[in-house]
Design a protein around this motif. Structure first.
Motif, PDB file in Angstrom:
ATOM      1  N   LEU A 143       0.887  -1.158   0.000  1.00  0.00           N
ATOM      2  CA  LEU A 143       0.000   0.000   0.000  1.00  0.00           C
ATOM      3  C   LEU A 143       0.931   1.215   0.000  1.00  0.00           C
ATOM      4  CD1 LEU A 143      -2.835   1.364   0.529  1.00  0.00           C
ATOM      5  CD2 LEU A 143      -2.211   1.328   2.916  1.00  0.00           C
ATOM      6  N   VAL A 144       0.857   2.045  -1.035  1.00  0.00           N
ATOM      7  CA  VAL A 144       1.738   3.201  -1.121  1.00  0.00           C
ATOM      8  C   VAL A 144       0.921   4.474  -0.894  1.00  0.00           C
ATOM      9  CG1 VAL A 144       3.360   4.498  -2.565  1.00  0.00           C
ATOM     10  CG2 VAL A 144       3.266   2.003  -2.735  1.00  0.00           C
ATOM     11  N   LEU A 145       1.367   5.269   0.081  1.00  0.00           N
ATOM     12  CA  LEU A 145       0.724   6.558   0.364  1.00  0.00           C
ATOM     13  C   LEU A 145       1.739   7.645   0.047  1.00  0.00           C
ATOM     14  CD1 LEU A 145      -0.594   5.659   3.930  1.00  0.00           C
ATOM     15  CD2 LEU A 145      -2.074   6.232   2.004  1.00  0.00           C
ATOM     16  N   VAL A 146       1.422   8.545  -0.870  1.00  0.00           N
ATOM     17  CA  VAL A 146       2.361   9.609  -1.223  1.00  0.00           C
ATOM     18  C   VAL A 146       1.809  10.952  -0.759  1.00  0.00           C
ATOM     19  CG1 VAL A 146       3.721  10.675  -3.050  1.00  0.00           C
ATOM     20  CG2 VAL A 146       2.994   8.293  -3.287  1.00  0.00           C
ATOM     21  N   ASP A 147       2.544  11.581   0.149  1.00  0.00           N
ATOM     22  CA  ASP A 147       2.190  12.916   0.646  1.00  0.00           C
ATOM     23  C   ASP A 147       2.784  13.924  -0.335  1.00  0.00           C
ATOM     24  OD1 ASP A 147       1.748  15.205   2.130  1.00  0.00           O
ATOM     25  OD2 ASP A 147       3.052  14.646   3.795  1.00  0.00           O
ATOM     26  N   MET A 148       1.922  14.556  -1.137  1.00  0.00           N
ATOM     27  CA  MET A 148       2.408  15.413  -2.222  1.00  0.00           C
ATOM     28  C   MET A 148       2.107  16.882  -1.989  1.00  0.00           C
ATOM     29  SD  MET A 148       1.366  13.342  -5.608  1.00  0.00           S
ATOM     30  CE  MET A 148       2.763  14.073  -6.451  1.00  0.00           C
ATOM     31  N   GLU A 149       2.881  17.732  -2.631  1.00  0.00           N
ATOM     32  CA  GLU A 149       2.545  19.152  -2.576  1.00  0.00           C
ATOM     33  C   GLU A 149       1.333  19.401  -3.478  1.00  0.00           C
ATOM     34  OE1 GLU A 149       5.855  21.433  -4.140  1.00  0.00           O
ATOM     35  OE2 GLU A 149       6.295  19.885  -5.581  1.00  0.00           O
ATOM     36  N   ALA A 150       0.833  20.646  -3.462  1.00  0.00           N
ATOM     37  CA  ALA A 150      -0.380  20.947  -4.230  1.00  0.00           C
ATOM     38  C   ALA A 150      -0.148  20.840  -5.733  1.00  0.00           C
ATOM     39  CB  ALA A 150      -0.898  22.331  -3.863  1.00  0.00           C
ATOM     40  N   GLY A 151       1.082  21.031  -6.158  1.00  0.00           N
ATOM     41  CA  GLY A 151       1.378  20.891  -7.584  1.00  0.00           C
ATOM     42  C   GLY A 151       1.594  19.434  -7.908  1.00  0.00           C
ATOM     43  N   ILE A 152       0.628  18.810  -8.570  1.00  0.00           N
ATOM     44  CA  ILE A 152       0.762  17.366  -8.828  1.00  0.00           C
ATOM     45  C   ILE A 152       1.124  17.106 -10.287  1.00  0.00           C
ATOM     46  CG2 ILE A 152      -0.858  16.672  -7.004  1.00  0.00           C
ATOM     47  CD1 ILE A 152      -2.920  16.238  -9.328  1.00  0.00           C
ATOM     48  N   GLU A 153       1.417  18.197 -11.050  1.00  0.00           N
ATOM     49  CA  GLU A 153       1.681  18.034 -12.487  1.00  0.00           C
ATOM     50  C   GLU A 153       2.816  17.064 -12.769  1.00  0.00           C
ATOM     51  OE1 GLU A 153       1.616  20.571 -10.511  1.00  0.00           O
ATOM     52  OE2 GLU A 153       1.951  22.473 -11.512  1.00  0.00           O
ATOM     53  N   HIS A 154       3.805  17.033 -11.851  1.00  0.00           N
ATOM     54  CA  HIS A 154       4.979  16.208 -12.118  1.00  0.00           C
ATOM     55  C   HIS A 154       4.721  14.713 -12.031  1.00  0.00           C
ATOM     56  CE1 HIS A 154       5.203  17.512  -7.849  1.00  0.00           C
ATOM     57  NE2 HIS A 154       5.192  16.222  -7.718  1.00  0.00           N
ATOM     58  N   LEU A 155       3.494  14.338 -11.663  1.00  0.00           N
ATOM     59  CA  LEU A 155       3.164  12.913 -11.665  1.00  0.00           C
ATOM     60  C   LEU A 155       3.254  12.362 -13.093  1.00  0.00           C
ATOM     61  CD1 LEU A 155       0.087  12.238  -9.353  1.00  0.00           C
ATOM     62  CD2 LEU A 155       2.337  11.175  -9.228  1.00  0.00           C
ATOM     63  N   GLY A 156       2.802  13.147 -14.056  1.00  0.00           N
ATOM     64  CA  GLY A 156       2.836  12.685 -15.451  1.00  0.00           C
ATOM     65  C   GLY A 156       1.714  11.690 -15.724  1.00  0.00           C
TER      66      GLY A 156
ATOM     67  N   GLY B 231       1.489   8.779 -17.417  1.00  0.00           N
ATOM     68  CA  GLY B 231       1.725   7.352 -17.234  1.00  0.00           C
ATOM     69  C   GLY B 231       1.669   6.973 -15.759  1.00  0.00           C
ATOM     70  N   THR B 232       2.343   7.767 -14.931  1.00  0.00           N
ATOM     71  CA  THR B 232       2.388   7.488 -13.503  1.00  0.00           C
ATOM     72  C   THR B 232       1.022   7.704 -12.858  1.00  0.00           C
ATOM     73  OG1 THR B 232       4.682   8.182 -13.443  1.00  0.00           O
ATOM     74  CG2 THR B 232       3.542   8.104 -11.353  1.00  0.00           C
ATOM     75  N   ALA B 233       0.335   8.755 -13.289  1.00  0.00           N
ATOM     76  CA  ALA B 233      -0.962   9.089 -12.695  1.00  0.00           C
ATOM     77  C   ALA B 233      -1.919   7.911 -12.818  1.00  0.00           C
ATOM     78  CB  ALA B 233      -1.551  10.325 -13.363  1.00  0.00           C
ATOM     79  N   GLN B 234      -1.766   7.148 -13.896  1.00  0.00           N
ATOM     80  CA  GLN B 234      -2.680   6.029 -14.086  1.00  0.00           C
ATOM     81  C   GLN B 234      -2.448   4.880 -13.118  1.00  0.00           C
ATOM     82  OE1 GLN B 234      -2.618   5.801 -18.376  1.00  0.00           O
ATOM     83  NE2 GLN B 234      -3.717   7.745 -18.400  1.00  0.00           N
ATOM     84  N   GLY B 235      -1.307   4.911 -12.433  1.00  0.00           N
ATOM     85  CA  GLY B 235      -1.054   3.924 -11.396  1.00  0.00           C
ATOM     86  C   GLY B 235      -1.688   4.273 -10.057  1.00  0.00           C
ATOM     87  N   VAL B 236      -2.211   5.493  -9.955  1.00  0.00           N
ATOM     88  CA  VAL B 236      -2.786   5.945  -8.689  1.00  0.00           C
ATOM     89  C   VAL B 236      -4.265   5.560  -8.628  1.00  0.00           C
ATOM     90  CG1 VAL B 236      -3.300   7.990  -7.281  1.00  0.00           C
ATOM     91  CG2 VAL B 236      -1.166   7.885  -8.582  1.00  0.00           C
ATOM     92  N   ASP B 237      -4.648   4.808  -7.588  1.00  0.00           N
ATOM     93  CA  ASP B 237      -6.048   4.399  -7.464  1.00  0.00           C
ATOM     94  C   ASP B 237      -6.946   5.562  -7.090  1.00  0.00           C
ATOM     95  OD1 ASP B 237      -5.797   1.491  -7.916  1.00  0.00           O
ATOM     96  OD2 ASP B 237      -4.497   1.645  -6.166  1.00  0.00           O
ATOM     97  N   ALA B 238      -6.443   6.439  -6.242  1.00  0.00           N
ATOM     98  CA  ALA B 238      -7.243   7.601  -5.867  1.00  0.00           C
ATOM     99  C   ALA B 238      -6.346   8.732  -5.413  1.00  0.00           C
ATOM    100  CB  ALA B 238      -8.233   7.240  -4.760  1.00  0.00           C
ATOM    101  N   LEU B 239      -6.789   9.933  -5.732  1.00  0.00           N
ATOM    102  CA  LEU B 239      -6.139  11.139  -5.211  1.00  0.00           C
ATOM    103  C   LEU B 239      -7.035  11.653  -4.094  1.00  0.00           C
ATOM    104  CD1 LEU B 239      -4.066  13.510  -5.458  1.00  0.00           C
ATOM    105  CD2 LEU B 239      -5.744  14.613  -6.928  1.00  0.00           C
ATOM    106  N   LEU B 240      -6.445  11.805  -2.930  1.00  0.00           N
ATOM    107  CA  LEU B 240      -7.197  12.272  -1.775  1.00  0.00           C
ATOM    108  C   LEU B 240      -6.823  13.736  -1.552  1.00  0.00           C
ATOM    109  CD1 LEU B 240      -8.963  10.684   0.173  1.00  0.00           C
ATOM    110  CD2 LEU B 240      -7.017  10.551   1.699  1.00  0.00           C
ATOM    111  N   VAL B 241      -7.783  14.616  -1.662  1.00  0.00           N
ATOM    112  CA  VAL B 241      -7.506  16.038  -1.457  1.00  0.00           C
ATOM    113  C   VAL B 241      -8.013  16.433  -0.077  1.00  0.00           C
ATOM    114  CG1 VAL B 241      -7.790  18.366  -2.366  1.00  0.00           C
ATOM    115  CG2 VAL B 241      -7.837  16.427  -3.916  1.00  0.00           C
ATOM    116  N   VAL B 242      -7.103  16.969   0.736  1.00  0.00           N
ATOM    117  CA  VAL B 242      -7.486  17.389   2.082  1.00  0.00           C
ATOM    118  C   VAL B 242      -7.878  18.871   2.030  1.00  0.00           C
ATOM    119  CG1 VAL B 242      -6.767  17.491   4.506  1.00  0.00           C
ATOM    120  CG2 VAL B 242      -5.812  15.732   2.993  1.00  0.00           C
ATOM    121  N   VAL B 243      -9.011  19.200   2.637  1.00  0.00           N
ATOM    122  CA  VAL B 243      -9.457  20.592   2.680  1.00  0.00           C
ATOM    123  C   VAL B 243      -9.832  20.961   4.108  1.00  0.00           C
ATOM    124  CG1 VAL B 243     -10.299  20.868   0.305  1.00  0.00           C
ATOM    125  CG2 VAL B 243     -11.779  19.803   2.001  1.00  0.00           C
ATOM    126  N   ASP B 244      -9.648  22.219   4.458  1.00  0.00           N
ATOM    127  CA  ASP B 244     -10.177  22.697   5.737  1.00  0.00           C
ATOM    128  C   ASP B 244     -11.195  23.793   5.434  1.00  0.00           C
ATOM    129  OD1 ASP B 244      -8.605  24.898   5.179  1.00  0.00           O
ATOM    130  OD2 ASP B 244      -7.304  24.699   6.919  1.00  0.00           O
TER     131      ASP B 244
END
Lengths: 254, 254
Positions: free
Chosen positions: B130-143, B145-158
Motif C-alpha cells: 500500500l503506497v501513500l504519497v504525501d504530495m505538494e499541491a502541484g501534482i503536475e509532475h506525476l505525469g 503514465g504514472t498518474a494512471q497507477g494511482v487508485d485515488a487522489l485524496l484532497v485534504v481541505v479545511d
C-alpha cells in the motif's frame, strides 16, 4: 525596499503579506505585491475577485520572450514591460501572480523557469517600488544574483515544530544563496507560551520582529477568502512593518 | 492500493497521511509512506527522530543513476533498489523522503527531475505494498503514465476558501493528467457548519469521504512534532481509511 516572505504552507504567509502591503500603502509607499507561491492566493486575500491567470501559464508569452520556438532559450528575456501589462490594481496595491517557478536547480534552462527567474530578478533588482514577494518555502530559485536584491527575507512561523523546521531549512538556503538578512514573525499566537516556544526554536542569526495574535474572526473569515482583520491585529502588523522598514533602511545604509 | 494525498499547505495533509498509514498497518497492510512534499515532514509526524536526507539532495546518487556526468540524461534510470536502500522503518511503516520534484513541465530533463519522476513512477506502478504519497499541491509532475497507477487522489481541505480553491485547481490538474478518482477529506472541522461549507464548495465529481474534527490536543502537540491523536480522531480516520479501501478496490475491479 524589497522583501521576500516565506514559511511553511499554511502558517499565514499570504495573510501577513497582505497586511504588510496595506500598512505600506497607508504609510505612503508605492507597493507591488507579487504572488510567487502556486499554493497561495494573494489576490483573493487582497479582496480581488477576478481570476488572474498566473504568468507561468501564459505559454505563448513565455515562448515569445524566451525564443522557445527557435530551439534556443534566451536566459535574459525581455520582462520590463510585464509588471505594467500583467498586473491588477486594488486599493493602491499593484498585484502580480507568477505561478509555479519550477526548474531543477541552477542548471535548468526550461522556458518557464528562465522567464520567471528573469522576471523575479527584474522585480527585485530594478523596480523602484516597495516589492513584497509571497514565496513558497523553496526559495532556491531566487538565485544568488537576485537574492542580493532582497533587503530582508521574512520567515513566518506558527507555534508548531514543523513550521520551525521549515524556517530552519529556509534560513540555511537563504545563507547559501547570499540572502543577507533573515527576520521572523510569529503568527497565530494563542498565549505567551506560544511566543516563548517560537523564540527558543528559531535558528541563531534570525531576528524575531514581532508577533501576530491568533484571531478567531480571522479564521472564520477564511470561508469568504477576504480576511477580516481586527484592530488589534492591524496594530501588531503596523509595528512589524515599522520594524521592518527600520531594519531594511539600516541594511541599505551599510 | 496506491494513494496520493494532496491539498493546500497547512491543511493537515501530512497528519492525515500518517493517520491513514497507521490505520492501514493495523488492518494488516504492508505500508510504504512517501514524503514527496519538500514543505512537509512526514518522518517527524510518524515519530521518526533521525534526520532523513531527501533523495533529491543526493547529488552523487542522482548523477550515477541518470548518467549526468556523461552529458546525456537517462530518462528511465534504475531505481528499483532505492526503496530498500533509502528508507527508514518505524512501527511497521517504511518511510521514504523524496524532496522537491522540480522541473518545468513534461519537457524538462534535469537529472533530479528525471530521477525522482522515475522513482515515483516505480513506487506507484510496480510496488506491491500500500503506497501513500504525501504530495505538494502541484501534482503536475506525476505525469500521465504514472498518474494512471494511482487508485485515488485524496484532497485534504479545511473550512477556508483558499483551501477549496487549491482543491479545485488540484482536481483540474488530476483530470488533465488522467488521474481517475478524486476524493476529499474535510479536516479541522469545528462544527457542522464547517462541514456544510466544505461540502458545498467542492468541485463536482469530487466525492467527500468523511471528516476529521478539530482537536485542540492535536494542535498543541504540534510543538513536539509528533501528533497526539485523540481516540475520536482515530475513529474518524479509521472510517475514512475503510471507505477509501472500498472505493479503491471497486475502481480496480472495473
Amino acid at each position: 525596499m524589497k522583501l521576500a516572505i516565506s514559511g511553511k504552507g499554511g502558517v499565514g504567509k499570504t495573510t501577513l503579506t497582505a497586511l504588510l502591503a496595506r500598512e505600506a500603502v497607508s504609510q505612503g509607499y508605492k507597493v507591488l505585491a507579487v504572488d510567487a507561491d502556486p499554493d497561495a492566493n494573494l489576490p483573493t486575500t487582497l479582496g480581488i475577485e477576478e481570476e488572474i491567470a498566473p504568468l507561468a501559464e501564459l505559454g505563448e508569452l513565455i515562448a515569445e520572450r524566451t525564443g522557445g520556438a527557435t530551439g534556443m532559450i534566451k536566459l535574459n528575456p525581455k520582462v520590463d514591460d510585464i509588471p505594467e501589462r500583467y498586473s491588477v490594481h486594488k486599493d493602491g496595491i499593484r498585484v502580480m501572480v507568477l505561478g509555479a517557478i519550477r526548474g531543477g536547480g541552477a542548471g535548468c534552462a526550461c522556458p518557464e523557469s528562465s522567464f520567471l527567474r528573469g522576471l523575479l530578478g527584474h522585480l527585485l533588482l530594478e523596480r523602484d517600488e516597495l516589492v513584497l514577494v509571497d514565496m513558497e518555502a523553496g526559495i532556491e530559485h531566487l538565485g544568488r544574483g537576485t537574492a542580493q536584491g532582497v533587503d530582508a527575507l521574512l520567515v513566518v512561523v506558527d507555534p508548531d515544530r514543523r513550521s520551525l523546521e521549515t524556517a530552519a531549512r529556509i534560513t540555511r538556503l537563504a545563507q547559501e544563496i547570499g540572502l543577507g538578512q533573515v527576520l521572523a514573525v510569529g503568527n497565530r499566537i494563542h498565549d505567551p507560551s506560544d511566543g516563548e516556544y517560537i523564540e527558543s526554536g528559531l535558528s541563531s542569526g534570525v531576528r524575531l520582529l514581532g508577533y501576530i495574535s491568533y484571531s478567531e474572526p480571522l479564521r472564520l473569515s477564511g470561508r469568504e477568502g477576504f480576511p477580516i482583520i481586527e484592530e488589534s491585529v492591524r496594530r501588531e502588523a503596523g509595528k512589524i512593518f515599522s520594524a521592518l522598514a527600520r531594519k531594511a533602511s539600516r541594511s541599505e545604509g551599510g
